[in-house]
Design a protein around this motif. Structure first.
Motif, PDB file in Angstrom:
ATOM      1  N   TYR A  64       7.309  -6.840  -5.748  1.00  0.00           N
ATOM      2  CA  TYR A  64       6.431  -7.417  -4.732  1.00  0.00           C
ATOM      3  C   TYR A  64       7.238  -7.903  -3.532  1.00  0.00           C
ATOM      4  N   LEU A  82       8.595  -5.017  -1.468  1.00  0.00           N
ATOM      5  CA  LEU A  82       7.536  -4.359  -0.687  1.00  0.00           C
ATOM      6  C   LEU A  82       7.138  -5.221   0.520  1.00  0.00           C
ATOM      7  N   PHE A 118       8.585  -2.930   8.782  1.00  0.00           N
ATOM      8  CA  PHE A 118       7.814  -1.830   9.376  1.00  0.00           C
ATOM      9  C   PHE A 118       6.939  -2.355  10.507  1.00  0.00           C
ATOM     10  N   LEU A 127       0.590 -10.949 -10.498  1.00  0.00           N
ATOM     11  CA  LEU A 127       1.586 -10.278  -9.662  1.00  0.00           C
ATOM     12  C   LEU A 127       1.245  -8.805  -9.484  1.00  0.00           C
ATOM     13  N   LYS A 128       0.778  -8.182 -10.570  1.00  0.00           N
ATOM     14  CA  LYS A 128       0.418  -6.758 -10.490  1.00  0.00           C
ATOM     15  C   LYS A 128      -0.692  -6.582  -9.454  1.00  0.00           C
ATOM     16  N   LYS A 159      -1.467  -8.663  -6.943  1.00  0.00           N
ATOM     17  CA  LYS A 159      -0.928  -8.945  -5.601  1.00  0.00           C
ATOM     18  C   LYS A 159      -0.156  -7.738  -5.082  1.00  0.00           C
ATOM     19  N   TYR A 160       0.639  -7.134  -5.961  1.00  0.00           N
ATOM     20  CA  TYR A 160       1.453  -5.980  -5.559  1.00  0.00           C
ATOM     21  C   TYR A 160       0.563  -4.828  -5.104  1.00  0.00           C
ATOM     22  N   LEU A 211      -1.087  -5.518  -1.755  1.00  0.00           N
ATOM     23  CA  LEU A 211      -0.130  -5.416  -0.652  1.00  0.00           C
ATOM     24  C   LEU A 211       0.193  -3.945  -0.359  1.00  0.00           C
ATOM     25  N   ALA A 212       0.359  -3.154  -1.421  1.00  0.00           N
ATOM     26  CA  ALA A 212       0.681  -1.733  -1.242  1.00  0.00           C
ATOM     27  C   ALA A 212      -0.451  -1.026  -0.494  1.00  0.00           C
ATOM     28  N   GLU A 214      -2.627  -2.446   1.566  1.00  0.00           N
ATOM     29  CA  GLU A 214      -2.656  -2.951   2.941  1.00  0.00           C
ATOM     30  C   GLU A 214      -1.571  -2.274   3.786  1.00  0.00           C
ATOM     31  N   TYR A 215      -0.384  -2.165   3.197  1.00  0.00           N
ATOM     32  CA  TYR A 215       0.746  -1.522   3.872  1.00  0.00           C
ATOM     33  C   TYR A 215       0.396  -0.073   4.211  1.00  0.00           C
ATOM     34  N   PHE A 259      -2.022   0.091   7.040  1.00  0.00           N
ATOM     35  CA  PHE A 259      -1.348  -0.262   8.287  1.00  0.00           C
ATOM     36  C   PHE A 259      -0.545   0.922   8.812  1.00  0.00           C
ATOM     37  N   ARG A 260       0.138   1.596   7.884  1.00  0.00           N
ATOM     38  CA  ARG A 260       0.968   2.737   8.254  1.00  0.00           C
ATOM     39  C   ARG A 260       0.121   3.860   8.862  1.00  0.00           C
ATOM     40  N   SER A 319      -1.205   2.817  12.278  1.00  0.00           N
ATOM     41  CA  SER A 319      -0.119   2.853  13.270  1.00  0.00           C
ATOM     42  C   SER A 319       0.081   4.267  13.794  1.00  0.00           C
TER      43      SER A 319
END
Lengths: 194, 194
Positions: A59, A62, A69, B55-56, B58-59, B62-63, B65-66, B69-70, B73
């Motif tokens: 986490y 990342l 990024f 945590l899993k 949250k991870y 986040l992945a 969302e990233y 975003f990518r 962009s």
């Protein structure tokens, strides 16, 4: 880190956390499916601690990558805007040079016709380069009036019923660049048949 | 999910996983600092399972969302490039209209001087707009030769020692746009004193 203190495990992803512990048995071997023997509680604690620490690490990595990024994107956007304009101007330098040459030597032209011809050629080169970049003119004579790309300046009666609502004349050409309207065409529109 | 089967816990982040279990005690209450009593093993398993599952989750969030975003962009970059060029051309439409007018009516000018004057004004307007956008000319007469922005076409002996290595004459003006070199200035350089 209480959980690890009484089970004495080693964090195999970050050696500094549990230096005195033993390595836990492989998590895969300890996770039986359906009817297989139940995992001992101590080994479950070891396995879960490893899984949790690995996830925390994943986490954080990342999140750091995402953050980098995002910052890089922001910077690149500003640069990209300038580069896009620089590229366009770079492609117009020859035409701007031509125009400058007319300024510097044009007064020595043999005749109005000669100087005019030089202006025509320069103008043509400009438009060729701009069309290559993506510029299109909006010159809608005879097509149905479209308020999204035309601006009606005046209206006259249509000579035939079929011409009602179409563009009679273009006062000022409009421009579109790669689908973006830069300026609507200013036009005269045919109203009802006169 | 073996760990939870024998400790009978509830996953408080995803109720569907362990419908028959009991709620574990609050993880915070079960995590004593330094000298406080040691946590029972069963409760450690419950706490670690919750921590791991959180945590899993949250991870994965986040992945996702990233990733979004990518992708966004990427799309925005392409749009930004076009918008940057559209903005620049949009600011030059008046000048391009002026040039078109010279093409359409220039041959009726009363004299070469009149038509030339009109060309001079159009050229000035072009340069004013381009300088506003960020264009700078590189006309380095008298300054020390700089190979990063000048291109030496020829060399002549310097009249004085102080002039050695400076630019004697500019054959072709260079251009820079917001710090980006579009074209080096083509120059004649003073060599050793003659």
């Amino acid at each position: 880190m209480t959980a690890s203190q009484h089970v004495g495990m080693n964090d195999d992803m970050d050696g500094s956390s549990f230096p005195e512990g033993e390595m836990p048995p492989s998590p895969a071997a300890e996770a039986p499916a359906g009817g297989l023997p139940v995992e001992p509680t101590d080994s479950a604690v070891a396995r879960l601690t490893t899984e949790r620490d690995e996830l925390k690490d994943k986490y954080l990595r990342l999140a750091a990558e995402y953050d980098n990024f995002r910052k890089r994107s922001q910077k690149e956007r500003a640069e990209l805007f300038d580069r896009a304009q620089a590229e366009l101007i770079g492609n117009l330098l020859d035409e701007l040079d031509d125009l400058d040459r007319l300024v510097q030597g044009g007064e020595k032209s043999a005749s109005v016709a000669d100087l005019h011809q030089a202006v025509v050629l320069t103008d043509k080169k400009f438009w060729k380069e701009l069309e290559k970049a993506g510029l299109e003119s909006v010159e809608p004579v005879g097509v149905p009036f479209d308020p999204t790309v035309h601006e009606a300046i005046s209206q006259i009666p249509a000579p035939t019923a079929a011409q009602a609502g179409t563009v009679a004349m273009v006062f000022q050409i409009g421009y579109r660049f790669k689908g973006l309207l830069l300026r609507p065409a200013r036009v005269q529109v045919y109203g009802e048949q006169g």
